[in-house]
Design a protein around this motif. Sequence first.
Motif: not given
Length: 72
Positions: A4-16
């Motif tokens: 879950h944390t890895a997916i959140d991090q990837r999502l945040m990276d994509l948003e940035i």
Amino acid sequence: MDKHTAIDQRLMDLEIKASFTEDLVEQLNQTIFRQQEQIDALLREVSQLRIQTPDGGSGSFRSLRDELPPHY
């Protein structure tokens, strides 16, 4: 790091990345707009210069090399 944390991090990276991409596209759009304004102004200026030339800008191009200096 759990899944879950890895997916959140990837999502945040994509948003940035998306945010930076949006900013870049906006900057490029502004640059293109300014360049088009400059092109339009230059076209108007060339048109005015053609009108001002004695032959209306339709004569053949003459190079300065074709002109004889006054002492010849």
